[in-house]
Design an enzyme around this catalytic site. Structure first.
Site, PDB file in Angstrom:
ATOM      1  N   LYS A 120       4.069  -3.077  -0.146  1.00 44.94           N
ATOM      2  CA  LYS A 120       3.890  -4.425   0.397  1.00 44.94           C
ATOM      3  C   LYS A 120       4.802  -4.583   1.599  1.00 44.94           C
ATOM      4  CE  LYS A 120       5.078  -6.531  -3.407  1.00 44.94           C
ATOM      5  NZ  LYS A 120       5.297  -5.392  -4.343  1.00 44.94           N
TER       6      LYS A 120
ATOM      7  N   LYS B 194       2.560 -12.445   7.150  1.00 50.25           N
ATOM      8  CA  LYS B 194       3.234 -12.813   5.910  1.00 50.25           C
ATOM      9  C   LYS B 194       4.737 -12.773   6.167  1.00 50.25           C
ATOM     10  CE  LYS B 194       3.926  -9.722   2.700  1.00 50.25           C
ATOM     11  NZ  LYS B 194       3.750  -8.718   1.632  1.00 50.25           N
TER      12      LYS B 194
ATOM     13  N   ILE C   3      -3.142 -15.771  -6.139  1.00 54.80           N
ATOM     14  CA  ILE C   3      -4.081 -16.885  -6.303  1.00 54.80           C
ATOM     15  C   ILE C   3      -3.568 -18.143  -5.596  1.00 54.80           C
ATOM     16  CG2 ILE C   3      -5.095 -15.991  -8.437  1.00 54.80           C
ATOM     17  CD1 ILE C   3      -3.454 -18.154  -9.942  1.00 54.80           C
TER      18      ILE C   3
ATOM     19  N   LYS D  77      -8.647  -4.292   6.957  1.00 54.15           N
ATOM     20  CA  LYS D  77      -9.164  -2.969   7.314  1.00 54.15           C
ATOM     21  C   LYS D  77      -9.809  -2.282   6.119  1.00 54.15           C
ATOM     22  CE  LYS D  77      -6.072   0.292   7.958  1.00 54.15           C
ATOM     23  NZ  LYS D  77      -6.342   1.348   6.947  1.00 54.15           N
TER      24      LYS D  77
ATOM     25  N   THR E 138      -4.365   5.761   4.258  1.00 47.44           N
ATOM     26  CA  THR E 138      -5.503   5.217   3.515  1.00 47.44           C
ATOM     27  C   THR E 138      -6.782   5.776   4.112  1.00 47.44           C
ATOM     28  OG1 THR E 138      -4.285   3.196   3.011  1.00 47.44           O
ATOM     29  CG2 THR E 138      -6.682   3.110   2.808  1.00 47.44           C
TER      30      THR E 138
ATOM     31  N   CYS F  41      -3.680  -3.849   6.031  1.00 48.02           N
ATOM     32  CA  CYS F  41      -4.331  -3.238   4.864  1.00 48.02           C
ATOM     33  C   CYS F  41      -5.585  -3.973   4.413  1.00 48.02           C
ATOM     34  CB  CYS F  41      -3.337  -3.151   3.706  1.00 48.02           C
ATOM     35  SG  CYS F  41      -1.972  -2.003   4.010  1.00 48.02           S
TER      36      CYS F  41
ATOM     37  N   PHE G 167       1.206   2.278  -2.021  1.00 47.74           N
ATOM     38  CA  PHE G 167       1.012   0.912  -2.506  1.00 47.74           C
ATOM     39  C   PHE G 167       2.240   0.096  -2.123  1.00 47.74           C
ATOM     40  CE2 PHE G 167      -1.497   3.660  -5.279  1.00 47.74           C
ATOM     41  CZ  PHE G 167      -2.734   3.037  -5.232  1.00 47.74           C
TER      42      PHE G 167
END
Length: 448
Positions: A157, A327, A256, A269, A121, A266, A155
């Site tokens: 996760k 997570k 949400i 940063k 990135t 990610c 992309f």
């Protein structure tokens, strides 16, 4: 194809293993000899579901090779992925020193036409810097070798990275010539046989797309946490609000959930980096700054609820913490809310007993050794062990084993029947019936 991936961390290792899985020969290069030696023995530097299996299988088959020598890999490869870290600087900007160092090394060793792919990135304009660095080294060698620079942001996760790579919802490729587009199309063709998912665009467009995507997701989280704080003041349950707005297809249910803040490698940063990019271009990113500020504040929400309940005096108390990783599905604790909570508790004179299914070793590296030797922080082997004689249970990471605990067993173990639910996993009324006091995020507390 023969592919080289420089950097064997999270992105590089997943990229290399998944590309090898499709029959390519992949050289994973890293300057960390210990890491490379471990990878050759099947010892991975990260926890990621499904990754160990494909790394081991492809290494044993000879399709996935590990080396510290870029020159060895260059002789065999036609595509080079740069997948090294871009850590934030003091001002939040992405540190490109490792990316540019790899570019220089490619320029020093390149022997045939190649495509150099930025997988890390990186800020808008990095491809230009990479191209210049390679060109400078080629000219210093007195050679003229054709190469292209491509932006191909990841992309992935954490916790679902292998599946995300093998079954991408989109593949973004920034390229400025047809040959590069054709090579990248061929490389990714096995991953998108069911339907086309490749999006070609300008190089700078692709670089910006990565930052914009993470900033949007971070914005949704911070927006919901802002609403949650307002809900607490208005006697509104944010969970019902979430269901109400998520049913609108324009909004959707993803990202949400109110909680104790986002973390990882990610979102924090990349939001900081995008803010820095804006400032460098004389633009005031008010929304992004609010997103970051809300998230920083949210990470203190669990400590604040504990402090309120115990009237500001946490000294001498012991608190159980369930969940250390930022997570579920990973052992990554970078920018994790658990770090803020544990630091705050110990600095307030409390002790902490924590459990996480996979991040226990990471936690031992995250906190000062003196905290462990002095008994201020314990990382235990079982989730219920953490609750023994604790004055409250704090749920920080929503691992599946935490979602439906044995409340009766918990009540017997805890000194105080108090749950601080940082992810709104529990039904308030059920917890109250079990005899607990309860604090959630964006929900009115209940008391036994």
């Amino acid at each position: 194809m023969n592919i080289t991936v420089v950097g064997s961390g999270y992105v590089g290792l997943v990229t290399g293993a998944c590309i090898a899985e499709m029959g390519n020969t992949v050289y994973c290069v890293d300057v960390d000899k210990a890491k490379i030696d471990n990878l050759k023995q099947g010892i991975l530097p990260i926890y990621e579901p499904g990754l160990e299996e494909i790394v081991t299988e492809n290494h044993q088959s000879g399709r996935l090779l590990f080396t510290t020598s870029l020159s060895e890999a260059v002789e065999q490869s036609e595509v080079f992925f740069i997948a090294v870290g871009t850590p934030p600087g003091e001002d939040g900007s992405a540190d490109l020193r490792y990316v540019l160092e790899v570019a220089k090394q490619i320029g020093d060793t390149l022997t045939a036409p190649a495509i150099v792919v930025n997988k890390s990135t990186v800020p808008v304009g990095t491809a230009d810097l990479v191209r210049a660095a390679i060109t400078e080294r080629l000219e210093a060698r007195g050679v003229d070798i054709e190469f292209s620079v491509v932006s191909n942001p990841e992309f992935l996760k954490e916790g679902a990275a292998v599946n995300d790579f093998m079954h991408p919802d989109r593949i973004v490729i920034g390229a400025d010539n047809e040959h590069a587009r054709q090579v990248m199309s061929a490389l990714y063709a096995p991953f998108i046989r069911n339907r086309p998912r490749t999006m070609f665009m300008g190089i700078r467009d692709a670089e910006m797309t990565k930052y914009a995507a993470n900033a949007m997701l971070a914005t949704k989280i911070s927006f919901m946490n802002e609403i949650a704080s307002l809900c607490e003041r208005l006697d509104v349950d944010v969970e019902n609000v979430r269901l109400g707005i998520g049913s609108d297809e324009r909004i959707g249910y993803h990202f949400i959930y109110a909680g104790c803040g986002y973390g990882g490698s990610c979102f924090p940063k990349d939001v900081k980096a995008l803010i820095n990019i804006a400032h460098q271009n004389d633009f005031e990113p008010k929304l992004l700054q609010a997103v970051e500020a809300r998230n920083d504040q949210q990470k203190h929400s669990l400590f604040n609820k504990l402090s309120t309940h115990f009237k500001g005096d946490l000294s001498g108390r012991t608190f159980a913490v369930w969940g250390l990783a930022f997570k579920p599905g990973t052992d990554d604790m970078r920018e994790a809310p658990s770090v803020v909570l544990i630091n705050s508790l110990i600095n307030a004179g409390a002790k902490v007993r924590a459990f996480d299914p996979v991040a226990r070793e990471t936690a031992r590296r995250e906190f000062p050794e003196s905290w462990f030797t002095d008994g201020l922080l314990q990382i235990v082997e079982g989730q219920y062990e953490a609750a023994i004689d604790a004055d409250a249970l704090c749920l920080v990471t929503e691992w599946k084993p935490f979602r439906r605990p044995d409340f009766r067993a918990l009540k017997k173990l805890l000194n105080t029947p108090l749950i601080i639910d940082g992810r709104n996993q529990y039904d308030r009324e059920q917890v109250k019936r079990e005899g607990f006091s309860y604090y959630g995020i964006g929900r009115q507390p209940v008391h036994a």
